[in-house]
Design a protein around this motif. Structure first.
Motif, PDB file in Angstrom:
ATOM      1  N   GLU A  53       0.377  16.463  -1.895  1.00  0.00           N
ATOM      2  CA  GLU A  53       1.323  17.513  -1.511  1.00  0.00           C
ATOM      3  C   GLU A  53       2.167  16.951  -0.375  1.00  0.00           C
ATOM      4  OE1 GLU A  53      -1.002  20.949  -0.531  1.00  0.00           O
ATOM      5  OE2 GLU A  53      -1.428  21.433  -2.639  1.00  0.00           O
ATOM      6  N   GLY A  54       3.186  16.144  -0.748  1.00  0.00           N
ATOM      7  CA  GLY A  54       3.950  15.418   0.267  1.00  0.00           C
ATOM      8  C   GLY A  54       3.072  14.320   0.838  1.00  0.00           C
ATOM      9  N   ALA A  55       2.926  14.294   2.158  1.00  0.00           N
ATOM     10  CA  ALA A  55       2.044  13.310   2.793  1.00  0.00           C
ATOM     11  C   ALA A  55       0.616  13.822   2.910  1.00  0.00           C
ATOM     12  CB  ALA A  55       2.581  12.936   4.178  1.00  0.00           C
ATOM     13  N   ASN A  56       0.382  15.083   2.538  1.00  0.00           N
ATOM     14  CA  ASN A  56      -0.965  15.649   2.593  1.00  0.00           C
ATOM     15  C   ASN A  56      -1.670  15.490   1.246  1.00  0.00           C
ATOM     16  OD1 ASN A  56      -0.620  16.494   5.258  1.00  0.00           O
ATOM     17  ND2 ASN A  56       0.222  18.457   4.635  1.00  0.00           N
TER      18      ASN A  56
ATOM     19  N   LEU B  73      -8.588  17.957   7.500  1.00  0.00           N
ATOM     20  CA  LEU B  73      -9.126  16.683   7.996  1.00  0.00           C
ATOM     21  C   LEU B  73      -7.947  15.842   8.467  1.00  0.00           C
ATOM     22  CD1 LEU B  73     -11.762  15.860   5.215  1.00  0.00           C
ATOM     23  CD2 LEU B  73     -12.137  16.993   7.416  1.00  0.00           C
ATOM     24  N   SER B  74      -7.783  15.699   9.775  1.00  0.00           N
ATOM     25  CA  SER B  74      -6.619  15.014  10.331  1.00  0.00           C
ATOM     26  C   SER B  74      -6.598  13.543   9.946  1.00  0.00           C
ATOM     27  CB  SER B  74      -6.604  15.146  11.860  1.00  0.00           C
ATOM     28  OG  SER B  74      -6.522  16.499  12.240  1.00  0.00           O
ATOM     29  N   ASN B  75      -5.373  13.050   9.650  1.00  0.00           N
ATOM     30  CA  ASN B  75      -5.129  11.629   9.365  1.00  0.00           C
ATOM     31  C   ASN B  75      -5.942  11.105   8.185  1.00  0.00           C
ATOM     32  OD1 ASN B  75      -3.332  11.348  11.615  1.00  0.00           O
ATOM     33  ND2 ASN B  75      -5.123  11.193  12.958  1.00  0.00           N
ATOM     34  N   LYS B  76      -6.282  11.985   7.259  1.00  0.00           N
ATOM     35  CA  LYS B  76      -6.971  11.548   6.048  1.00  0.00           C
ATOM     36  C   LYS B  76      -6.088  11.735   4.814  1.00  0.00           C
ATOM     37  CE  LYS B  76     -10.892   9.971   7.488  1.00  0.00           C
ATOM     38  NZ  LYS B  76     -11.222   8.539   7.250  1.00  0.00           N
ATOM     39  N   GLY B  77      -4.789  11.988   5.063  1.00  0.00           N
ATOM     40  CA  GLY B  77      -3.866  12.165   3.962  1.00  0.00           C
ATOM     41  C   GLY B  77      -3.263  10.849   3.508  1.00  0.00           C
ATOM     42  N   TYR B  78      -2.038  10.913   2.964  1.00  0.00           N
ATOM     43  CA  TYR B  78      -1.371   9.731   2.404  1.00  0.00           C
ATOM     44  C   TYR B  78      -0.411   9.152   3.432  1.00  0.00           C
ATOM     45  CZ  TYR B  78      -0.454   7.000  -1.802  1.00  0.00           C
ATOM     46  OH  TYR B  78      -0.401   5.995  -2.736  1.00  0.00           O
ATOM     47  N   PRO B  79      -0.357   7.825   3.557  1.00  0.00           N
ATOM     48  CA  PRO B  79       0.581   7.225   4.520  1.00  0.00           C
ATOM     49  C   PRO B  79       2.023   7.442   4.091  1.00  0.00           C
ATOM     50  CG  PRO B  79      -1.149   5.665   3.871  1.00  0.00           C
ATOM     51  CD  PRO B  79      -1.221   6.820   2.928  1.00  0.00           C
ATOM     52  N   SER B  80       2.901   7.683   5.059  1.00  0.00           N
ATOM     53  CA  SER B  80       4.323   7.807   4.786  1.00  0.00           C
ATOM     54  C   SER B  80       5.023   6.522   5.187  1.00  0.00           C
ATOM     55  CB  SER B  80       4.907   9.005   5.546  1.00  0.00           C
ATOM     56  OG  SER B  80       4.681   8.874   6.938  1.00  0.00           O
ATOM     57  N   GLU B  81       6.346   6.464   4.996  1.00  0.00           N
ATOM     58  CA  GLU B  81       7.090   5.226   5.264  1.00  0.00           C
ATOM     59  C   GLU B  81       7.086   4.835   6.731  1.00  0.00           C
ATOM     60  OE1 GLU B  81      10.965   5.698   3.442  1.00  0.00           O
ATOM     61  OE2 GLU B  81      10.336   4.219   1.979  1.00  0.00           O
TER      62      GLU B  81
ATOM     63  N   PRO C  31       0.829  -1.208   0.000  1.00  0.00           N
ATOM     64  CA  PRO C  31       0.000   0.000   0.000  1.00  0.00           C
ATOM     65  C   PRO C  31       0.865   1.261   0.000  1.00  0.00           C
ATOM     66  CG  PRO C  31       0.099  -0.936   2.194  1.00  0.00           C
ATOM     67  CD  PRO C  31       0.816  -1.908   1.300  1.00  0.00           C
ATOM     68  N   ALA C  32       0.229   2.386  -0.285  1.00  0.00           N
ATOM     69  CA  ALA C  32       0.861   3.719  -0.196  1.00  0.00           C
ATOM     70  C   ALA C  32       2.072   3.860  -1.095  1.00  0.00           C
ATOM     71  CB  ALA C  32       1.231   4.040   1.248  1.00  0.00           C
ATOM     72  N   MET C  33       1.946   3.437  -2.356  1.00  0.00           N
ATOM     73  CA  MET C  33       3.031   3.612  -3.317  1.00  0.00           C
ATOM     74  C   MET C  33       3.022   5.040  -3.868  1.00  0.00           C
ATOM     75  SD  MET C  33       2.844  -0.017  -5.379  1.00  0.00           S
ATOM     76  CE  MET C  33       1.051   0.009  -5.417  1.00  0.00           C
ATOM     77  N   VAL C  34       4.205   5.514  -4.291  1.00  0.00           N
ATOM     78  CA  VAL C  34       4.336   6.863  -4.827  1.00  0.00           C
ATOM     79  C   VAL C  34       5.122   6.824  -6.123  1.00  0.00           C
ATOM     80  CG1 VAL C  34       4.212   7.983  -2.568  1.00  0.00           C
ATOM     81  CG2 VAL C  34       6.427   7.302  -3.488  1.00  0.00           C
ATOM     82  N   THR C  35       4.979   7.859  -6.911  1.00  0.00           N
ATOM     83  CA  THR C  35       5.723   7.954  -8.163  1.00  0.00           C
ATOM     84  C   THR C  35       7.227   7.946  -7.889  1.00  0.00           C
ATOM     85  OG1 THR C  35       3.949   9.146  -9.301  1.00  0.00           O
ATOM     86  CG2 THR C  35       6.184   9.433 -10.157  1.00  0.00           C
ATOM     87  N   GLY C  36       7.950   7.142  -8.655  1.00  0.00           N
ATOM     88  CA  GLY C  36       9.398   7.039  -8.484  1.00  0.00           C
ATOM     89  C   GLY C  36       9.819   5.892  -7.603  1.00  0.00           C
ATOM     90  N   GLN C  37       8.886   5.291  -6.880  1.00  0.00           N
ATOM     91  CA  GLN C  37       9.210   4.163  -6.008  1.00  0.00           C
ATOM     92  C   GLN C  37       9.577   2.943  -6.855  1.00  0.00           C
ATOM     93  OE1 GLN C  37       6.133   3.291  -3.230  1.00  0.00           O
ATOM     94  NE2 GLN C  37       7.083   1.429  -2.448  1.00  0.00           N
ATOM     95  N   THR C  38      10.557   2.181  -6.400  1.00  0.00           N
ATOM     96  CA  THR C  38      10.982   0.971  -7.100  1.00  0.00           C
ATOM     97  C   THR C  38      10.702  -0.247  -6.230  1.00  0.00           C
ATOM     98  OG1 THR C  38      12.720   2.156  -8.306  1.00  0.00           O
ATOM     99  CG2 THR C  38      12.928  -0.236  -8.154  1.00  0.00           C
ATOM    100  N   ILE C  39      10.054  -1.243  -6.799  1.00  0.00           N
ATOM    101  CA  ILE C  39       9.722  -2.472  -6.084  1.00  0.00           C
ATOM    102  C   ILE C  39      10.528  -3.612  -6.682  1.00  0.00           C
ATOM    103  CG2 ILE C  39       7.887  -4.115  -5.552  1.00  0.00           C
ATOM    104  CD1 ILE C  39       5.947  -1.790  -5.633  1.00  0.00           C
TER     105      ILE C  39
END
Length: 329
Positions: free
Chosen positions: A232-235, A278-286, A197-205
C-alpha cells in the motif's frame, strides 16, 4: 575564430567539488531539483530555467563517461589560446563521434557550449519516452520509476543500433532483496543481471549495450501478488490470526515481515480487525526510507478441539461475565 559561448561549470551549478562522489552528486541534485521544481514555483521563469540547468548538470556528471569527457574539456577552457588561433589538443579524448579522433575536435568550430559538449560526448539527439501522466527522468518527483531517457549516439551509417524491451516478473521477496537474476531474451541470449533492491511494478531498468547493435535493453518489472503481504504505497499490509484466548488475554504473537518473523505485543481484549503498526518494516522508497508494516488482527475460532479443550471451554462459559448481546435485549 570566435569564442565558445555559454560555458557552464556544472560543479559550480550544483555547488559541489570536482571530486564529489556519485552519491553526493545524486543527493545534491535531488535537493536542488525539489527546491526549483516548476510545480513548486508556478509562474517563476527563473526557477524553471534553474531547474533545467540543474538537470543538464546532473545528466553529465551522473554518467562516468560523460563526466570524464567534460572534465577533460574543462581543463582547457581557461587556458590561453583556447579561443584563439591555436586550439589546445587533448590526447585522451576517445574516438566518440563520426569516426573523428579527439585530437581533431576544434572547440572554436562551435557556436555554443551545448554544440561542443554534444560533439565531444557523442550525443546527437535526445528523445524522452514517458507514460501517460508521467514526467521525464530529469524530474525526480513525478514518476521516475516508470520513465526512461534514451540517447541516440553517433554511429557509422551502416550500424543497426536499436533499443529493445523485455518484461521480467519477480516474486515480492526477490523484488525486495534484489540480487543476481538470469533472464532469457527472445533472441535466444541468456543474461545474468544484478537487480537493484526494492523494485516495484512498472519500474524500468536500463541495461546499456544489451540491445541490438549496441543499443540498450529496458527491463520492465512486474512484481507478483503475494499470499501474505499487500503493498500500500511504501507500507505493507498483512493479516495475523490470533486465538480467542490470545485475543482475550493479550501478549506476544509472531508476525511475518519481509525481513523474517518478529514478535509483537497485542493488548488484552483486542478486537478482530484492529490494526497495529510495525515501524520501518514496510517497503523502501526511492529516498532510502522505509514505510511501515500494518498488521491487522483476525480472531479465529478452532473448528476441531480436544475433549480437554472442550471441557475447559464449557467451564469458561459457565463462569464468564462478559455479555456481548446485552444491548440487544
Amino acid at each position: 575564430m570566435q569564442n565558445l559561448q555559454n560555458f557552464r561549470d556544472y560543479y559550480e551549478i550544483l555547488g559541489i567539488s570536482k571530486d564529489a562522489s556519485s552519491e553526493e552528486i545524486k543527493k545534491v541534485y535531488r535537493r536542488l531539483a525539489r527546491q526549483f521544481h516548476p510545480d513548486l514555483n508556478p509562474g517563476n521563469k527563473e526557477a524553471e530555467e534553474k531547474f533545467k540547468v540543474i538537470g543538464e548538470a546532473y545528466e553529465i556528471l551522473s554518467d562516468p563517461a560523460k563526466r570524464a569527457h567534460y572534465d577533460q574539456f574543462s581543463r582547457y577552457w581557461k587556458q590561453k589560446g583556447f579561443a584563439g588561433n591555436k586550439t589546445p589538443k587533448s590526447k585522451d579524448w576517445e574516438n566518440r563521434s563520426n569516426g573523428r579522433n579527439g585530437n581533431d575536435v576544434d572547440p572554436s568550430q562551435f557556436s555554443d557550449f551545448e554544440s561542443f559538449i554534444n560533439q565531444v560526448i557523442g550525443v546527437s539527439s535526445r528523445k524522452e519516452t514517458r507514460n501517460p501522466g508521467s514526467s521525464t527522468t530529469t524530474d525526480p518527483f513525478r514518476a521516475p520509476r516508470t520513465t526512461k531517457v534514451e540517447y541516440t549516439v553517433n554511429t557509422p551509417p551502416r550500424a543497426t543500433r536499436r533499443d529493445i524491451e523485455a518484461r521480467l516478473t519477480l516474486p515480492l521477496e526477490k523484488a525486495y532483496q534484489g540480487g543476481n537474476e538470469r533472464i532469457r531474451l527472445e533472441d535466444g541470449r541468456s543474461l545474468e543481471v544484478t537487480m537493484p533492491p526494492a523494485m516495484v511494478t512498472g519500474q524500468t531498468i536500463r541495461l546499456r549495450n544489451q540491445g541490438i547493435g549496441g543499443g540498450d535493453l529496458y527491463l520492465k518489472i512486474t512484481v507478483e501478488p503475494h499470499s501474505l503481504f499487500k503493498l500500500e504505497g511504501a507500507n505493507i499490509f498483512c493479516l495475523v490470526p490470533v486465538t480467542p484466548s490470545e485475543a482475550t488475554l493479550g501478549g506476544q504473537v509472531e508476525a511475518p515481515t519481509l525481513d523474517g518473523p518478529v514478535k509483537m505485543t497485542i493488548p488484552p481484549g483486542v478486537r478482530s480487525g484492529q490494526r497495529f503498526r510495525l515501524s520501518n518494516k514496510g517497503y523502501p522508497s526511492e529516498n532510502g526510507k522505509r514505510g511501515d508494516q500494518l498488521v491487522e488482527v483476525q480472531i479465529v475460532t478452532p473448528k476441531n478441539i480436544s475433549p480437554e479443550e472442550r471441557e475447559l471451554y464449557e467451564k469458561i462459559r459457565e463462569i464468564e461475565t462478559f455479555k456481548p448481546r446485552a444491548d440487544l435485549i
